[in-house]
Design a protein around this motif. Structure first.
Motif, PDB file in Angstrom:
ATOM      1  N   LYS A   1      -3.573  -8.123   9.333  1.00 38.77           N
ATOM      2  CA  LYS A   1      -2.788  -7.748   8.570  1.00 38.77           C
ATOM      3  C   LYS A   1      -3.269  -8.002   6.974  1.00 38.77           C
ATOM      4  CE  LYS A   1       0.862  -8.317  10.945  1.00 38.77           C
ATOM      5  NZ  LYS A   1       2.595  -9.046  10.958  1.00 38.77           N
ATOM      6  N   VAL A   2      -4.335  -7.275   6.260  1.00 36.93           N
ATOM      7  CA  VAL A   2      -4.561  -8.103   5.227  1.00 36.93           C
ATOM      8  C   VAL A   2      -5.311  -6.567   4.371  1.00 36.93           C
ATOM      9  CG1 VAL A   2      -5.924  -9.821   5.876  1.00 36.93           C
ATOM     10  CG2 VAL A   2      -6.911  -7.700   6.280  1.00 36.93           C
ATOM     11  N   VAL A   3      -4.983  -6.536   2.982  1.00 35.99           N
ATOM     12  CA  VAL A   3      -5.465  -5.463   2.463  1.00 35.99           C
ATOM     13  C   VAL A   3      -5.493  -5.755   1.011  1.00 35.99           C
ATOM     14  CG1 VAL A   3      -2.655  -6.061   1.174  1.00 35.99           C
ATOM     15  CG2 VAL A   3      -3.182  -3.308   0.995  1.00 35.99           C
ATOM     16  N   LEU A   4      -6.772  -3.918   0.684  1.00 40.92           N
ATOM     17  CA  LEU A   4      -7.491  -4.349  -0.294  1.00 40.92           C
ATOM     18  C   LEU A   4      -6.649  -3.075  -1.549  1.00 40.92           C
ATOM     19  CD1 LEU A   4     -10.397  -4.334   0.233  1.00 40.92           C
ATOM     20  CD2 LEU A   4     -10.109  -5.810  -0.915  1.00 40.92           C
ATOM     21  N   LEU A   5      -6.002  -4.237  -2.491  1.00 39.95           N
ATOM     22  CA  LEU A   5      -5.804  -2.858  -3.785  1.00 39.95           C
ATOM     23  C   LEU A   5      -6.184  -2.606  -4.697  1.00 39.95           C
ATOM     24  CD1 LEU A   5      -2.385  -5.411  -4.169  1.00 39.95           C
ATOM     25  CD2 LEU A   5      -2.783  -3.470  -2.232  1.00 39.95           C
ATOM     26  N   GLY A   6      -6.021  -1.574  -5.267  1.00 40.44           N
ATOM     27  CA  GLY A   6      -6.908  -0.668  -6.431  1.00 40.44           C
ATOM     28  C   GLY A   6      -6.461  -1.346  -7.121  1.00 40.44           C
ATOM     29  N   GLN A   7      -6.795  -0.593  -8.703  1.00 40.18           N
ATOM     30  CA  GLN A   7      -6.271  -1.996  -9.895  1.00 40.18           C
ATOM     31  C   GLN A   7      -5.244  -0.864 -10.031  1.00 40.18           C
ATOM     32  OE1 GLN A   7      -7.558  -3.497 -11.986  1.00 40.18           O
ATOM     33  NE2 GLN A   7      -9.901  -4.152 -11.066  1.00 40.18           N
ATOM     34  N   THR A   8      -4.494   0.495 -10.292  1.00 40.14           N
ATOM     35  CA  THR A   8      -3.685   1.190 -10.616  1.00 40.14           C
ATOM     36  C   THR A   8      -2.590   0.290 -10.049  1.00 40.14           C
ATOM     37  OG1 THR A   8      -5.127   2.907 -10.925  1.00 40.14           O
ATOM     38  CG2 THR A   8      -2.205   3.493 -10.349  1.00 40.14           C
ATOM     39  N   VAL A   9      -2.700   0.207  -8.338  1.00 38.80           N
ATOM     40  CA  VAL A   9      -1.040  -0.084  -7.889  1.00 38.80           C
ATOM     41  C   VAL A   9      -1.473  -2.193  -8.260  1.00 38.80           C
ATOM     42  CG1 VAL A   9      -0.642  -1.071  -5.456  1.00 38.80           C
ATOM     43  CG2 VAL A   9      -1.863   0.796  -5.907  1.00 38.80           C
ATOM     44  N   VAL A  10      -2.451  -2.732  -8.711  1.00 38.33           N
ATOM     45  CA  VAL A  10      -1.938  -3.860  -8.948  1.00 38.33           C
ATOM     46  C   VAL A  10      -0.993  -4.123 -10.421  1.00 38.33           C
ATOM     47  CG1 VAL A  10      -2.995  -5.792 -10.160  1.00 38.33           C
ATOM     48  CG2 VAL A  10      -4.223  -4.711  -7.775  1.00 38.33           C
ATOM     49  N   GLU A  11      -1.287  -2.617 -11.231  1.00 38.59           N
ATOM     50  CA  GLU A  11      -1.101  -3.132 -12.645  1.00 38.59           C
ATOM     51  C   GLU A  11       0.424  -2.285 -12.299  1.00 38.59           C
ATOM     52  OE1 GLU A  11      -2.834   0.192 -15.114  1.00 38.59           O
ATOM     53  OE2 GLU A  11      -4.438  -1.654 -15.278  1.00 38.59           O
TER      54      GLU A  11
END
Length: 409
Positions: A153-163
């Protein structure tokens, strides 16, 4: 008469009637300015298309499943699962022109941090996906094949989601978010990708291992891959061969008889990009050709005013010949005058063209790319127009009879 004196005399003659000289060069100015502005906007648009398709991935093919049929109505490709996990494994191992292949399983989900939530596209995939899409991480790391095998259960986030979840300057690596009812550890933040040609925000996305996606989000369907397969060819020159080999492999695996209809679809994004670029180049060439007509009109204007100048200065020409000026000196003098007019128009046109392209790019948010070679060609062409259209008046001046010229009223 030496060349330097000839140039000085020609410059004086041009400056003697400043307004007339400016109006004479107006056609050249407009032509050169239009060519440079159109080519700059066209080159910028072409570069933007290349950048947009480069963001999608390199040498990319997208394999999509088949369509449903109900009462004669087709649901479209992707509406019925026909691709399997074994198909993906076969594409990876049995097609020599394929460098990598990765699934894309997608669903819109709400991602919740400690204080905020954001609904975005959650994609289940494998580590090869980020190589295919040419998408590195900005911080942290990409999940591994071990994570895929274990269903981590690991995830990579895009920049928009992080913001949206943590703020523009935050580093969420190591923190926990909730997707659906399951907690996921953030292992990395992807580099900024930008927008697709149709305006879709690539950075508004999250990525998890494909096995985790199947277990926690999608569920069901067992052997079927409910999504698409992204395929990277070994090179740009093998993309079409990879498409044909993948198509032949899938037809064989799905037992489709010769002449039968495929139960899948393969999109070659290289062909789409090429079509976009050709359309842009064609429009740019058309606009530049129309603008180039102004150069010819400007050349005719130069020839016209030089003929008027020869008529006005007939006695001057006769006097120069009477005191020893040779016909070639008279020819050179009028050619230099025509060249000065056309070159001045060309240089002014360059300045106006660059300024116009910059103004249009800023006002309408169009891309712009100034091409030095186009500027050079435009200036040389404007000089050539001056020489060609100035040759007839100059030759006419050099062939005047001195006695008749001195008697001219």
């Amino acid at each position: 008469m030496n060349p330097f004196v000839t140039i000085v005399v020609a410059l004086r003659a041009v400056l003697r009637n400043k307004m007339r000289s400016f109006l004479t060069t107006l056609g050249i100015i407009i032509g050169v300015a239009a060519v440079i502005a159109m080519m700059a906007i066209g080159a910028g648009a072409k570069a933007q298309v290349e950048q947009a398709f480069a963001a999608m991935g390199t040498n990319l093919l997208i394999v999509m499943p088949g369509s449903t049929t109900a009462g004669g109505s087709f649901g479209g490709f992707g509406s019925m699962p026909t691709l399997t996990w074994d198909d993906l494994a076969a594409i990876r191992t049995e097609v020599p022109s394929v460098k990598a292949a990765a699934p894309q399983l997608r669903s819109n989900q709400s991602i919740v941090s400690d204080e905020l939530n954001w609904t975005t596209s959650v994609t289940g995939t494998s580590p090869e996906y980020f190589e295919i899409r040419n998408w590195p991480v900005a911080t942290g790391s990409i999940f591994t094949q071990a994570d895929v095998d274990a269903g981590s259960k690991v995830v990579l986030l895009g920049q928009t989601v992080v913001e949206r979840l943590f703020g523009s300057s935050a580093n969420p690596v190591g923190q926990t978010v909730r997707i659906g009812k399951s907690p996921f550890a953030v292992v990395g933040v992807l580099d900024r990708k930008g927008q697709s040609p149709n305006g879709h925000d690539y950075d508004d996305a999250a990525f998890i291992p494909m096995t985790t996606f199947a277990q926690r989000i999608q569920g069901g369907l067992g052997k079927f891959l409910v999504g698409s397969i992204h395929v990277q060819a070994t090179g740009s020159d093998t993309t079409q061969r990879a498409l044909e080999e993948v198509k032949a492999l899938l037809r064989d695996r799905h037992h489709i008889a010769p002449g039968g209809e495929d139960d899948f679809s393969i999109r070659n994004l290289s062909e789409v990009a090429s079509a976009q670029q050709q359309g842009t180049e064609t429009m740019t060439t058309l606009l530049a050709s129309v603008a180039a007509v102004s150069l010819l009109v400007g050349g005719i204007g130069i020839m016209n005013i030089m003929l008027v100048s020869v008529t006005e200065r007939t006695r001057e020409i006769g006097l120069r010949m009477a005191i020893g000026a040779k016909p070639r000196s008279i020819l050179l003098q009028f050619l230099v005058e025509a060249l000065v007019l056309s070159l001045a128009g060309g240089l002014l046109g360059v300045a106006i063209g660059v300024g116009t392209a910059s103004w249009l790019a800023d006002k309408f948010r169009w891309p712009m790319q100034i091409q030095v070679d186009v500027i050079g060609i435009s200036v040389v062409f404007s000089a050539l127009v001056g020489v060609v259209f100035g040759l007839y008046p100059a030759r006419k001046a050099s062939q005047l009879d001195p006695i008749d010229a001195l008697r001219y009223e």
